[in-house]
Design a protein around this motif. Structure first.
Motif, PDB file in Angstrom:
ATOM      1  N   MET A   1      67.597  90.796 -34.622  1.00  0.00           N
ATOM      2  CA  MET A   1      68.165  91.974 -33.998  1.00  0.00           C
ATOM      3  C   MET A   1      67.119  92.702 -33.153  1.00  0.00           C
ATOM      4  N   LYS A   2      65.876  92.679 -33.636  1.00  0.00           N
ATOM      5  CA  LYS A   2      64.791  93.329 -32.905  1.00  0.00           C
ATOM      6  C   LYS A   2      64.591  92.670 -31.541  1.00  0.00           C
ATOM      7  N   ASP A   3      64.697  91.334 -31.505  1.00  0.00           N
ATOM      8  CA  ASP A   3      64.566  90.612 -30.244  1.00  0.00           C
ATOM      9  C   ASP A   3      65.680  90.991 -29.274  1.00  0.00           C
ATOM     10  N   MET A   4      66.874  91.190 -29.809  1.00  0.00           N
ATOM     11  CA  MET A   4      68.015  91.556 -28.971  1.00  0.00           C
ATOM     12  C   MET A   4      67.799  92.936 -28.348  1.00  0.00           C
ATOM     13  N   MET A   5      67.260  93.858 -29.113  1.00  0.00           N
ATOM     14  CA  MET A   5      66.994  95.203 -28.593  1.00  0.00           C
ATOM     15  C   MET A   5      65.919  95.153 -27.506  1.00  0.00           C
ATOM     16  N   GLY A   6      64.911  94.336 -27.726  1.00  0.00           N
ATOM     17  CA  GLY A   6      63.862  94.185 -26.719  1.00  0.00           C
ATOM     18  C   GLY A   6      64.411  93.585 -25.440  1.00  0.00           C
ATOM     19  N   LEU A   7      65.280  92.604 -25.592  1.00  0.00           N
ATOM     20  CA  LEU A   7      65.901  91.969 -24.436  1.00  0.00           C
ATOM     21  C   LEU A   7      66.782  92.959 -23.681  1.00  0.00           C
ATOM     22  N   LEU A   8      67.506  93.772 -24.415  1.00  0.00           N
ATOM     23  CA  LEU A   8      68.363  94.786 -23.802  1.00  0.00           C
ATOM     24  C   LEU A   8      67.520  95.801 -23.029  1.00  0.00           C
ATOM     25  N   LYS A   9      66.405  96.211 -23.603  1.00  0.00           N
ATOM     26  CA  LYS A   9      65.523  97.160 -22.915  1.00  0.00           C
ATOM     27  C   LYS A   9      64.943  96.543 -21.644  1.00  0.00           C
ATOM     28  N   GLN A  10      64.587  95.265 -21.709  1.00  0.00           N
ATOM     29  CA  GLN A  10      64.069  94.581 -20.519  1.00  0.00           C
ATOM     30  C   GLN A  10      65.136  94.523 -19.433  1.00  0.00           C
ATOM     31  N   ALA A  11      66.366  94.226 -19.826  1.00  0.00           N
ATOM     32  CA  ALA A  11      67.461  94.149 -18.856  1.00  0.00           C
ATOM     33  C   ALA A  11      67.704  95.512 -18.220  1.00  0.00           C
ATOM     34  N   GLN A  12      67.651  96.564 -19.005  1.00  0.00           N
ATOM     35  CA  GLN A  12      67.851  97.907 -18.467  1.00  0.00           C
ATOM     36  C   GLN A  12      66.717  98.285 -17.516  1.00  0.00           C
ATOM     37  N   ALA A  13      65.503  97.919 -17.872  1.00  0.00           N
ATOM     38  CA  ALA A  13      64.359  98.210 -17.007  1.00  0.00           C
ATOM     39  C   ALA A  13      64.484  97.454 -15.689  1.00  0.00           C
ATOM     40  N   MET A  14      64.914  96.195 -15.760  1.00  0.00           N
ATOM     41  CA  MET A  14      65.080  95.405 -14.547  1.00  0.00           C
ATOM     42  C   MET A  14      66.195  95.992 -13.684  1.00  0.00           C
ATOM     43  N   GLN A  15      67.265  96.435 -14.316  1.00  0.00           N
ATOM     44  CA  GLN A  15      68.368  97.035 -13.565  1.00  0.00           C
ATOM     45  C   GLN A  15      67.887  98.286 -12.825  1.00  0.00           C
ATOM     46  N   ALA A  16      67.073  99.088 -13.471  1.00  0.00           N
ATOM     47  CA  ALA A  16      66.531 100.287 -12.826  1.00  0.00           C
ATOM     48  C   ALA A  16      65.639  99.907 -11.647  1.00  0.00           C
ATOM     49  N   LYS A  17      64.832  98.868 -11.821  1.00  0.00           N
ATOM     50  CA  LYS A  17      63.968  98.407 -10.727  1.00  0.00           C
ATOM     51  C   LYS A  17      64.798  97.913  -9.547  1.00  0.00           C
ATOM     52  N   VAL A  18      65.872  97.192  -9.837  1.00  0.00           N
ATOM     53  CA  VAL A  18      66.740  96.679  -8.772  1.00  0.00           C
ATOM     54  C   VAL A  18      67.383  97.845  -8.024  1.00  0.00           C
ATOM     55  N   GLN A  19      67.832  98.852  -8.739  1.00  0.00           N
ATOM     56  CA  GLN A  19      68.432 100.017  -8.087  1.00  0.00           C
ATOM     57  C   GLN A  19      67.409 100.735  -7.204  1.00  0.00           C
ATOM     58  N   ASP A  20      66.193 100.876  -7.695  1.00  0.00           N
ATOM     59  CA  ASP A  20      65.134 101.496  -6.894  1.00  0.00           C
ATOM     60  C   ASP A  20      64.847 100.671  -5.645  1.00  0.00           C
ATOM     61  N   MET A  21      64.811  99.344  -5.824  1.00  0.00           N
ATOM     62  CA  MET A  21      64.543  98.461  -4.698  1.00  0.00           C
ATOM     63  C   MET A  21      65.651  98.576  -3.653  1.00  0.00           C
ATOM     64  N   GLN A  22      66.894  98.627  -4.095  1.00  0.00           N
ATOM     65  CA  GLN A  22      68.005  98.725  -3.154  1.00  0.00           C
ATOM     66  C   GLN A  22      67.937 100.028  -2.362  1.00  0.00           C
ATOM     67  N   ALA A  23      67.553 101.101  -3.004  1.00  0.00           N
ATOM     68  CA  ALA A  23      67.392 102.373  -2.295  1.00  0.00           C
ATOM     69  C   ALA A  23      66.260 102.269  -1.273  1.00  0.00           C
ATOM     70  N   ALA A  24      65.184 101.606  -1.649  1.00  0.00           N
ATOM     71  CA  ALA A  24      64.055 101.438  -0.728  1.00  0.00           C
ATOM     72  C   ALA A  24      64.441 100.565   0.462  1.00  0.00           C
ATOM     73  N   LEU A  25      65.286  99.566   0.229  1.00  0.00           N
ATOM     74  CA  LEU A  25      65.695  98.669   1.312  1.00  0.00           C
ATOM     75  C   LEU A  25      66.480  99.393   2.398  1.00  0.00           C
ATOM     76  N   GLU A  26      67.124 100.479   2.042  1.00  0.00           N
ATOM     77  CA  GLU A  26      67.866 101.246   3.039  1.00  0.00           C
ATOM     78  C   GLU A  26      66.926 101.905   4.046  1.00  0.00           C
ATOM     79  N   GLN A  27      65.654 102.044   3.688  1.00  0.00           N
ATOM     80  CA  GLN A  27      64.678 102.697   4.557  1.00  0.00           C
ATOM     81  C   GLN A  27      63.872 101.707   5.402  1.00  0.00           C
ATOM     82  N   ILE A  28      63.887 100.434   5.028  1.00  0.00           N
ATOM     83  CA  ILE A  28      63.109  99.426   5.750  1.00  0.00           C
ATOM     84  C   ILE A  28      63.940  98.921   6.926  1.00  0.00           C
ATOM     85  N   THR A  29      63.331  98.874   8.108  1.00  0.00           N
ATOM     86  CA  THR A  29      64.039  98.369   9.281  1.00  0.00           C
ATOM     87  C   THR A  29      63.336  97.138   9.839  1.00  0.00           C
TER      88      THR A  29
END
Length: 101
Positions: A1-29
């Motif tokens: 169960m501990k591994d599952m929680m760690g995996l979930l946290k990693q997925a959430q962190a990656m999702q946040a990074k992807v959202q940040d990246m997508q916002a940054a891409l709107e500024q790159i021309t």
């Protein structure tokens, strides 16, 4: 169960990074060129056109088809650059892991 929680946290962190990246891409021309720079199109990496520049020497009725072709080529050139940047940024965020986005 501990591994599952760690995996979930990693997925959430990656999702946040992807959202940040997508916002940054709107500024790159990127700028696409055609006809030796006679036609230029600037667009965001996400594909939104910011500007189109056509050299005045092309603004003649008999040049209409040439201008249309050059605009299309400049757009494709810029779009290709944008795709490359998006892929590069996505690899940075995901560590090269292929995700279904």
């Amino acid at each position: 169960m501990k591994d599952m929680m760690g995996l979930l946290k990693q997925a959430q962190a990656m999702q946040a990074k992807v959202q940040d990246m997508q916002a940054a891409l709107e500024q790159i021309t990127v700028e696409g060129h055609a006809g030796g720079g006679l036609v230029k199109i600037t667009l965001t990496v996400k594909g939104q056109i910011r500007s189109v520049s056509i050299d005045p020497s092309l603004l003649k009725p008999e040049e209409k088809e040439i201008v249309e072709d050059l605009v299309a080529l400049a757009y494709e050139n810029a779009r290709h650059q944008a795709e490359q940047i998006m892929e590069e940024k996505m690899r940075e965020v995901t560590g090269g892991m292929q995700l279904p986005f």
